[in-house]
Write a protein that holds these residues in place. Structure first.
Motif, PDB file in Angstrom:
ATOM      1  N   GLU A  24       9.009   4.043   0.923  1.00 36.40           N
ATOM      2  CA  GLU A  24      10.823   3.555  -0.242  1.00 36.40           C
ATOM      3  C   GLU A  24      11.567   5.383  -0.227  1.00 36.40           C
ATOM      4  N   ALA A  25      10.629   6.349  -0.085  1.00 39.60           N
ATOM      5  CA  ALA A  25      11.144   7.947   0.661  1.00 39.60           C
ATOM      6  C   ALA A  25      11.496   7.868   2.022  1.00 39.60           C
ATOM      7  N   ALA A  26      10.640   7.827   2.325  1.00 39.06           N
ATOM      8  CA  ALA A  26      11.113   7.633   4.534  1.00 39.06           C
ATOM      9  C   ALA A  26      11.998   7.133   4.609  1.00 39.06           C
ATOM     10  N   ALA A  27      12.657   7.753   6.021  1.00 38.34           N
ATOM     11  CA  ALA A  27      14.026   7.484   6.739  1.00 38.34           C
ATOM     12  C   ALA A  27      14.103   6.098   6.748  1.00 38.34           C
ATOM     13  N   PRO A  28      15.374   5.810   6.326  1.00 40.80           N
ATOM     14  CA  PRO A  28      15.073   4.011   6.129  1.00 40.80           C
ATOM     15  C   PRO A  28      15.086   3.450   7.280  1.00 40.80           C
ATOM     16  N   GLU A  29      15.321   3.743   8.255  1.00 38.38           N
ATOM     17  CA  GLU A  29      14.930   2.947  10.280  1.00 38.38           C
ATOM     18  C   GLU A  29      13.969   2.935   9.904  1.00 38.38           C
ATOM     19  N   LEU A  30      12.755   3.040   8.645  1.00 36.36           N
ATOM     20  CA  LEU A  30      11.376   2.807   9.230  1.00 36.36           C
ATOM     21  C   LEU A  30      11.387   1.511   8.624  1.00 36.36           C
ATOM     22  N   GLY A  90       4.492   7.416   8.171  1.00 33.12           N
ATOM     23  CA  GLY A  90       4.826   7.082   9.541  1.00 33.12           C
ATOM     24  C   GLY A  90       4.540   5.346  10.218  1.00 33.12           C
ATOM     25  N   LEU A  91       4.714   4.984  11.201  1.00 30.42           N
ATOM     26  CA  LEU A  91       4.387   4.176  11.342  1.00 30.42           C
ATOM     27  C   LEU A  91       3.415   4.049  13.312  1.00 30.42           C
ATOM     28  N   ARG A  92       2.885   3.194  13.109  1.00 28.66           N
ATOM     29  CA  ARG A  92       2.370   2.648  14.486  1.00 28.66           C
ATOM     30  C   ARG A  92       2.165   1.689  14.721  1.00 28.66           C
ATOM     31  N   LEU A  93       2.872   2.003  15.948  1.00 26.65           N
ATOM     32  CA  LEU A  93       2.784   0.355  17.365  1.00 26.65           C
ATOM     33  C   LEU A  93       2.179   0.364  17.890  1.00 26.65           C
ATOM     34  N   THR A 137       0.662  -0.781  -0.153  1.00 24.09           N
ATOM     35  CA  THR A 137      -0.112  -0.495   0.347  1.00 24.09           C
ATOM     36  C   THR A 137       0.708   1.314  -0.034  1.00 24.09           C
ATOM     37  N   PHE A 138       1.853   1.481   0.778  1.00 22.79           N
ATOM     38  CA  PHE A 138       3.211   2.600   1.048  1.00 22.79           C
ATOM     39  C   PHE A 138       4.142   2.186   0.493  1.00 22.79           C
ATOM     40  N   LYS A 139       4.376   1.655  -0.446  1.00 19.04           N
ATOM     41  CA  LYS A 139       5.542   0.998  -0.697  1.00 19.04           C
ATOM     42  C   LYS A 139       6.917   2.341  -0.771  1.00 19.04           C
TER      43      LYS A 139
END
Length: 188
Positions: A73-79, A128-131, A67-69
């Motif tokens: 890839e454009a975001a921080a690689p750590e995410l 971003g991510l939601r955990l 979905t957000f590929k």
């Protein structure tokens, strides 16, 4: 269905099949088939059972992987690394992100926080991510004390946002830190 194809399950089934084939071959007097299948089948079966006893399934992924590929890839690689790490099978660990939570002092040996699900976000703040965590024996106050450090810990330029869901659960959102508005400088 995904649980059926864990490495521990596949190795256990392969070892079990080899052991049964070897036992049947031995019973029918086929020594050429029984000897290798029993000698390989039993250790493989035991190895699979050992994996099953220390297996930690992947965190539930709320949004499908593709979905957000482009945003990932454009975001921080750590995410992306964090997402890949918690969505795979783990062995010999009590919880996902065990070493990270220990370093952040958000760990309890007896009842550690458990990562239940992960969701990719793409909003006004960017990717971003939601955990979602089950707190275990770590109090919400300890999480709140570490909130400022949580974002920086996972990647430079991230902001952590905690949301209490009640019932011993919290959401940790890792979002891009807001950039200063044009013409504004720190300290002015």
């Amino acid at each position: 269905m995904k649980d059926l194809f864990s490495p521990g399950n596949l190795i256990t089934v392969a070892g079990g099949v080899l052991t049964v084939v070897g036992a049947v071959a031995y019973g029918t007097g086929n020594a050429n088939l029984s000897l290798p299948t029993i000698f390989y089948g039993i250790p493989i079966l035991l190895g699979g059972l050992a994996l099953k006893s220390s297996e930690l399934p992947p965190a539930k992924r709320v949004v499908p992987a593709n979905t957000f590929k482009a945003q990932r890839e454009a975001a921080a690689p750590e995410l992306g690394k964090l997402l890949a790490d918690v969505t795979r099978w783990r062995y010999g660990q009590k919880a996902h992100l065990e070493s990270s939570l220990e370093a952040l002092k958000l760990w309890d040996d007896d009842t550690p926080p458990q990562l239940l699900e992960i969701e990719e976000l793409n909003g006004a703040d960017g990717y971003g991510l939601r955990l979602r965590f089950e707190l275990g024996a770590v109090s919400l106050e300890r999480w709140t004390e570490k909130q400022e450090r949580l974002g920086r810990f996972f990647a430079k330029g991230l902001h952590a946002d905690l949301q209490d869901l009640g019932g011993d659960r919290i959401d940790l959102r890792l979002l891009q830190a807001a950039a200063p508005a044009a013409g504004q400088h720190g300290g002015q």
